[in-house]
Motif scaffolding. Structure first.
Motif, PDB file in Angstrom:
ATOM      1  N   GLY A   1     -22.159  49.115  27.142  1.00 50.64           N
ATOM      2  CA  GLY A   1     -21.141  50.157  27.409  1.00 50.64           C
ATOM      3  C   GLY A   1     -19.732  49.592  27.429  1.00 50.64           C
ATOM      4  O   GLY A   1     -19.519  48.387  27.558  1.00 50.64           O
ATOM      5  N   TYR A   2     -18.763  50.495  27.313  1.00 51.83           N
ATOM      6  CA  TYR A   2     -17.365  50.068  27.222  1.00 51.83           C
ATOM      7  C   TYR A   2     -16.744  49.733  28.576  1.00 51.83           C
ATOM      8  O   TYR A   2     -15.710  49.078  28.631  1.00 51.83           O
ATOM      9  CB  TYR A   2     -16.529  51.159  26.555  1.00 51.83           C
ATOM     10  CG  TYR A   2     -16.849  51.344  25.090  1.00 51.83           C
ATOM     11  CD1 TYR A   2     -16.710  50.300  24.189  1.00 51.83           C
ATOM     12  CD2 TYR A   2     -17.288  52.578  24.608  1.00 51.83           C
ATOM     13  CE1 TYR A   2     -17.003  50.474  22.836  1.00 51.83           C
ATOM     14  CE2 TYR A   2     -17.582  52.765  23.269  1.00 51.83           C
ATOM     15  CZ  TYR A   2     -17.432  51.712  22.386  1.00 51.83           C
ATOM     16  OH  TYR A   2     -17.723  51.885  21.070  1.00 51.83           O
ATOM     17  N   GLY A   3     -17.324  50.225  29.656  1.00 58.14           N
ATOM     18  CA  GLY A   3     -16.757  49.956  30.981  1.00 58.14           C
ATOM     19  C   GLY A   3     -15.327  50.445  31.124  1.00 58.14           C
ATOM     20  O   GLY A   3     -14.464  49.756  31.666  1.00 58.14           O
TER      21      GLY A   3
ATOM     22  N   GLU B   1     -20.310  43.853  32.781  1.00 56.67           N
ATOM     23  CA  GLU B   1     -21.471  43.216  33.432  1.00 56.67           C
ATOM     24  C   GLU B   1     -21.167  41.774  33.839  1.00 56.67           C
ATOM     25  O   GLU B   1     -21.929  41.164  34.566  1.00 56.67           O
ATOM     26  CB  GLU B   1     -22.675  43.251  32.482  1.00 56.67           C
ATOM     27  CG  GLU B   1     -23.144  44.648  32.116  1.00 56.67           C
ATOM     28  CD  GLU B   1     -22.255  45.359  31.102  1.00 56.67           C
ATOM     29  OE1 GLU B   1     -21.387  44.706  30.475  1.00 56.67           O
ATOM     30  OE2 GLU B   1     -22.418  46.578  30.949  1.00 56.67           O
TER      31      GLU B   1
ATOM     32  N   LYS C   1     -24.182  55.121  21.922  1.00 58.81           N
ATOM     33  CA  LYS C   1     -24.576  56.539  21.956  1.00 58.81           C
ATOM     34  C   LYS C   1     -25.284  56.887  23.243  1.00 58.81           C
ATOM     35  O   LYS C   1     -26.099  57.805  23.283  1.00 58.81           O
ATOM     36  CB  LYS C   1     -25.494  56.824  20.769  1.00 58.81           C
ATOM     37  CG  LYS C   1     -24.791  56.745  19.425  1.00 58.81           C
ATOM     38  CD  LYS C   1     -25.785  57.226  18.386  1.00 58.81           C
ATOM     39  CE  LYS C   1     -25.332  57.003  16.985  1.00 58.81           C
ATOM     40  NZ  LYS C   1     -26.465  57.150  16.057  1.00 58.81           N
ATOM     41  N   GLY C   2     -25.060  56.097  24.291  1.00 56.69           N
ATOM     42  CA  GLY C   2     -25.624  56.452  25.587  1.00 56.69           C
ATOM     43  C   GLY C   2     -26.746  55.536  26.031  1.00 56.69           C
ATOM     44  O   GLY C   2     -27.281  54.734  25.254  1.00 56.69           O
TER      45      GLY C   2
HETATM   46  P1  UTP Z   1     -22.162  53.535  32.313  1.00 57.60           P
HETATM   47  O1  UTP Z   1     -21.885  54.888  31.784  1.00 57.60           O
HETATM   48  O2  UTP Z   1     -22.034  53.305  33.765  1.00 57.60           O
HETATM   49  O3  UTP Z   1     -21.292  52.406  31.611  1.00 57.60           O
HETATM   50  O4  UTP Z   1     -23.583  53.086  31.788  1.00 57.60           O
HETATM   51  P2  UTP Z   1     -20.023  52.460  30.726  1.00 57.60           P
HETATM   52  O5  UTP Z   1     -20.084  53.574  29.735  1.00 57.60           O
HETATM   53  O6  UTP Z   1     -19.905  51.068  30.207  1.00 57.60           O
HETATM   54  O7  UTP Z   1     -18.868  52.665  31.816  1.00 57.60           O
HETATM   55  P3  UTP Z   1     -17.630  53.657  31.886  1.00 57.60           P
HETATM   56  O8  UTP Z   1     -18.194  54.971  32.360  1.00 57.60           O
HETATM   57  O9  UTP Z   1     -17.002  53.703  30.512  1.00 57.60           O
HETATM   58  O10 UTP Z   1     -16.725  53.019  32.908  1.00 57.60           O
HETATM   59  C1  UTP Z   1     -24.551  52.439  32.587  1.00 57.60           C
HETATM   60  C2  UTP Z   1     -25.091  51.208  31.900  1.00 57.60           C
HETATM   61  O11 UTP Z   1     -25.576  51.516  30.603  1.00 57.60           O
HETATM   62  C3  UTP Z   1     -24.987  50.687  29.621  1.00 57.60           C
HETATM   63  C4  UTP Z   1     -23.700  50.173  30.243  1.00 57.60           C
HETATM   64  O12 UTP Z   1     -23.349  48.889  29.702  1.00 57.60           O
HETATM   65  C5  UTP Z   1     -24.038  50.097  31.722  1.00 57.60           C
HETATM   66  O13 UTP Z   1     -24.653  48.869  32.060  1.00 57.60           O
HETATM   67  N1  UTP Z   1     -24.754  51.471  28.385  1.00 57.60           N
HETATM   68  C6  UTP Z   1     -24.191  52.692  28.465  1.00 57.60           C
HETATM   69  C7  UTP Z   1     -25.101  50.919  27.177  1.00 57.60           C
HETATM   70  O14 UTP Z   1     -25.626  49.782  27.093  1.00 57.60           O
HETATM   71  N2  UTP Z   1     -24.869  51.646  26.034  1.00 57.60           N
HETATM   72  C8  UTP Z   1     -24.306  52.878  26.076  1.00 57.60           C
HETATM   73  O15 UTP Z   1     -24.142  53.491  24.984  1.00 57.60           O
HETATM   74  C9  UTP Z   1     -23.956  53.410  27.317  1.00 57.60           C
END
Ligand code: UTP
Length: 280
Positions: A17-19, A32, A112-113
């Motif tokens: 995710g982008y965090g 992470e 994609k989630g």
């Molecule tokens: P989050 O929705 O909390 O992470 O996803 P995010 O999208 O990185 O954070 P924000 O909302 O933009 O600040 C929960 C977990 O799922 C992973 C994220 O890395 C996190 O550990 N994730 C989420 C993925 O690996 N891929 C994705 O497409 C979405």
């Protein structure tokens, strides 16, 4: 423990995710890898997996996440520099993990989630039940880790297990929320689950947190799962398919959880672990 179900050997860490809630810190550093005190979130997660006897670590990464691979590897130059000095102990814990575990990686090419990230991990998991840890949900329990508690339930019931926590009703829009029948104290057979419902539509105040045991048929279900809330492939939607067949348990875990994906939760975790360290 003797169990008729396959052993949980592998733990998947979706970390692509982008965090965005931690920008600009997460521009070049994976969320992470943000440290609570001196340890990155992901290392806490891997330690929790090891505490549950799981040592095959599978990580779903993405662009800009190479620091993760470097962290779980030997840094020869650094080792050489500090060998025999009074700083060597700083590396004891990470060295132990590198020795005990194997680490493998795959990339999620498009974010994609969470459901899609888990499906991307299929290549590392194969056809066996596995654990999933979202490292930004940092859990602490002094005696028995949350994942170890869940593995014990899997060994008894042989189906998917999600960890849940009671939350204030007005926060349901941030979580997947379940409904179910309590079959043991703190253990529910899930009958419904909804991703990020408005408080008025939420089936309960029991929210899913970032710990799962999943049976491998989840991959076939995920392949068929259409993007849901927020246009993302939701693991909640896939789990609902298993739940309709009575194959998902929700477990009120014992311990504390910090939402380190949010600034407030991250600060709370830092204060908690600092105070705990001082007390020890
Ligand atoms: P989050 O929705 O909390 O992470 O996803 P995010 O999208 O990185 O954070 P924000 O909302 O933009 O600040 C929960 C977990 O799922 C992973 C994220 O890395 C996190 O550990 N994730 C989420 C993925 O690996 N891929 C994705 O497409 C979405």
């Amino acid at each position: 423990m003797n169990t008729k179900f396959p052993t949980i050997r592998k733990c998947l860490f979706p970390a692509a995710g982008y965090g965005t809630r931690f920008l600009p810190a997460t521009k070049a550093i994976p969320k992470e890898m943000l440290p609570v005190l001196t340890k990155p979130l992901l290392q806490y997660g891997v330690e929790e997996a090891v505490a549950a006897n799981i040592t095959t670590i599978a990580i779903v990464t993405g662009r800009g996440k190479r620091a993760i691979e470097d962290h779980f590897d030997i840094s020869y130059e650094l080792e050489h520099q500090i060998k025999g000095t009074d700083k060597e102990h700083y590396l004891t814990e990470i060295r132990a993990l590198i020795t005990q575990c194997t680490f493998s990686y795959t990339r999620q090419v498009e974010m994609k989630g969470l459901g899609h990230a888990i499906l991307s991990g299929e290549t590392l998991i194969g056809n066996e039940p596995f654990a999933v840890v979202l490292a930004d949900d940092l859990c602490d329990d002094n005696r028995n880790g949350v994942l170890a508690q869940m593995v014990a339930l899997y060994e008894q019931y042989g189906c998917s297990v999600v960890a849940i926590e009671e939350i204030p009703k007005e926060q349901t829009h941030k979580y997947g929320v379940i409904a179910g029948e309590e079959i043991e104290k703190g253990l529910y057979r899930v009958s419904d689950m909804v991703e990020k419902p408005d408080p008025k539509d939420a089936p309960s105040n029991m929210a899913i947190i970032g710990r799962y045991i999943l049976t491998p048929d989840i991959f076939d279900i995920l392949r068929e799962t259409k993007p849901g809330k927020g246009g993302e492939v939701q693991i909640t939607d896939a789990l609902l398919e298993q739940a309709k067949q009575g194959r998902v348990l929700a477990y009120k875990f014992k311990g504390k959880r910090f939402d380190c994906g949010s600034v407030d939760g991250f600060v709370e975790a830092t204060n908690y672990f600092y105070a705990k360290g001082v007390a020890e």
